[in-house]
Structure formats: structure tokens, C-alpha cells
Design a protein around this motif. Sequence first.
Motif, PDB file in Angstrom:
ATOM      1  N   ASP A  67      18.148 -48.462 -37.054  1.00 10.12           N
ATOM      2  CA  ASP A  67      16.883 -47.877 -37.495  1.00 10.12           C
ATOM      3  C   ASP A  67      16.480 -48.411 -38.865  1.00 10.12           C
ATOM      4  OD1 ASP A  67      16.541 -46.309 -35.230  1.00 10.12           O
ATOM      5  OD2 ASP A  67      17.695 -44.642 -36.056  1.00 10.12           O
ATOM      6  N   ILE A  68      17.460 -48.504 -39.762  1.00 12.60           N
ATOM      7  CA  ILE A  68      17.186 -49.034 -41.097  1.00 12.60           C
ATOM      8  C   ILE A  68      16.759 -50.494 -41.013  1.00 12.60           C
ATOM      9  CG2 ILE A  68      18.225 -49.570 -43.341  1.00 12.60           C
ATOM     10  CD1 ILE A  68      20.075 -47.127 -42.901  1.00 12.60           C
ATOM     11  N   LEU A  69      17.437 -51.248 -40.150  1.00 13.50           N
ATOM     12  CA  LEU A  69      17.092 -52.663 -39.949  1.00 13.50           C
ATOM     13  C   LEU A  69      15.644 -52.811 -39.508  1.00 13.50           C
ATOM     14  CD1 LEU A  69      18.097 -55.674 -39.646  1.00 13.50           C
ATOM     15  CD2 LEU A  69      18.494 -55.106 -37.235  1.00 13.50           C
ATOM     16  N   LEU A  70      15.238 -52.016 -38.528  1.00 12.65           N
ATOM     17  CA  LEU A  70      13.869 -52.094 -38.007  1.00 12.65           C
ATOM     18  C   LEU A  70      12.846 -51.719 -39.066  1.00 12.65           C
ATOM     19  CD1 LEU A  70      15.360 -52.429 -35.329  1.00 12.65           C
ATOM     20  CD2 LEU A  70      13.762 -50.827 -34.295  1.00 12.65           C
ATOM     21  N   ASP A  71      13.160 -50.701 -39.856  1.00  9.51           N
ATOM     22  CA  ASP A  71      12.246 -50.302 -40.933  1.00  9.51           C
ATOM     23  C   ASP A  71      12.063 -51.438 -41.930  1.00  9.51           C
ATOM     24  OD1 ASP A  71      11.712 -47.742 -40.007  1.00  9.51           O
ATOM     25  OD2 ASP A  71      13.406 -46.843 -41.051  1.00  9.51           O
TER      26      ASP A  71
END
Length: 340
Positions: free
Chosen positions: A25-29
Amino acid sequence: MTQKQRIDAFVSLGNFLRSDDQKLDILLDNASIKNPWYTKNNVRKQLATLSANLTPENLQNWLVGYPDVTVDQTVGIILAGNIPLVGFHDILCVLIAGFRAQIKTSSDDAGLTSFLMQELITIEPKFATYIDIVERLSGFDLIIATGSDNSSRYFEYYFGKKPHIIRKNRNSIALLTGNESAQQLHQLGFDIFDYFGLGCRSVSKILLPKGYDIAVFFEAIEEFRPISTHHKYTNNYDYNKSIYLINGDKHFDNGFLLVKEDERLASPLAVVFFEEYADLAAVTLNLENSASSIQCLVTEATIETSIPTFPLGGSQSPRLTDYADGVNVLAFLMDHATQN
């Protein structure tokens, strides 16, 4: 490392990509901030496509007939950045074949490749000596480089003396017969709009039977209208629309896609070119004559062609054996591995 160890590591990576790990999720953000073209939905789609291939059955079937070797050679890999993780398959080929990978990522990569390589090393620490992400390639034995027609000339000049795969621009084509269902035409929307049409597997041109009613196509792809909320896509749509209006170029417009008759294969962003045909056999021959410029073909028609062909909606989900430009990267690597 044995081939089994490498397979097991990539299977674990696939499992991770399918998980709901907070790191993803952090990567996508972060990726969507660094590169607005890398929206969360597009990165998720690419991760799903990659992970679908990273299963024990798929990897083992793919590697049947290839030797289990570890090679004391390094492959330089120059990655494009037009869509998220577009060069992952090249990296997979190099590492699964037992070579070291020296990777030059695109400035548009948004950290995606580095993240996946670090996760792979975490899964299998032995990969740490096989993976090197660099600013400048050096000391490599083979080269795999992907770029534009212009950059390919640069690659040929600097790397042509090494065993190499150098890729240029390609585009993908759709062939309609007029007998497609509304659902099949809807599926074509994924071939056109996934990754905003920025990939070489994105359909940039449609071949239509004479007298085809464009309104039927527009009605089937109406659900893709939300793409118009993306500011960079819309800027391209507005620009190309204004050019056509100023020049008086005939075109069709549904508010988020421009469709224009044109002989060229490569269309501008937010535009799809089309040509009409009267005879399926003749259009098949024309396709074959342009095969070196076509990445893949999507159609529900049954035709004989050397061009990799998928059903409508299938262009953006390549399998392990769907090599870019039709060049078998594993075979290329193994040919040189057996010579050393």
C-alpha cells in the motif's frame, strides 16, 4: 543457486505481490506521487499480472528443456518506464537463467523495480550477489535494452559489439469483423485504456470492416469514461482534439477518446487510428507485412498470422512465453550460457 531455489524465491515473491501487506500500500501511494501515470489501479493491475505468472506450475513449465546452470556472466538491462514494471520479465529471465543482473532503471520507475528486487533478496538472500541496480552500466557480458527508435540507435552504437537484444518502438492492433458482441467490444477498452495506452501492448489502431458504425464501439466502451478525470490524460486529449479541429481533420469524438482514420500504426495519446478493409484475407496479408512493427494483435477473428494474437481484452496480460518483440530471451541467454 539451483534452478529450484530460484523458482521457489520467485514463487514467494508472487505470493507477496498477491498479499495485502501494508508495504505494498505504501509503495502504491509513493509511486502515484512520483509518477502520476503510475496510478494505484494501474500498478495493482501490473502486480496482479506479474504474480499470476509466478506460480510453481507456470515457472516449471516455462523452464522445461532449459538446463539448470549458474553462469559467471552479467547481463546489463536497460529498462523503459512507460508503464509500471515493464521490464520485470527481462529481469526474471536473467535471474531465473542463473545470470547476474545489472539493472539501469528508467527515471520514471518511481522506485518500483528497486522495491521488488529488495523484496526478492529478503526472500532469498543469495540473490544479493546477483542483483545490482546502477546509474551506469559497466563490466557486463550481454545487454538487453528497451527504448524508443531514437534510443535504439544509441544502444546499437554503444552496445552493438556485445551479444544483445535491443528493442525499438512497437504498437498493437485490433482487428474487428463487425460481429463482435457488446461485451467483446467492452473488453477491447482494456487493450486501449489500461496504462493510459502508453504500453507497446496498448492498441493504437483498429482495423474495421467497411461501413462499420463507430457509435457501436463508443457505446461499448462508455464505462471507461472515468479515464477523463486523470489530468495528464485529459491534457493530451484536449491538445489532440484542438489540433484536429484547427486543421479540419475529420475524426470521431466521444468525450474521452478521439478516433481518426490514418494509415500509421502509432497514434498520439488519447487517440486511436483506424482503417477500413473490404477483404479479411487482404488485411491479414497487410498485417503480416507490418509484423516487425506490431507487438501483438487482438481479435475474435480466426486468421493465420505470425503476430502474437490474443482475444479482445487480452493484450495487457502476457504469459511467461509472450516475449516482447517475439524474441525468446531465455533462449538468447541459454545460447550464450552454453558457450562459456
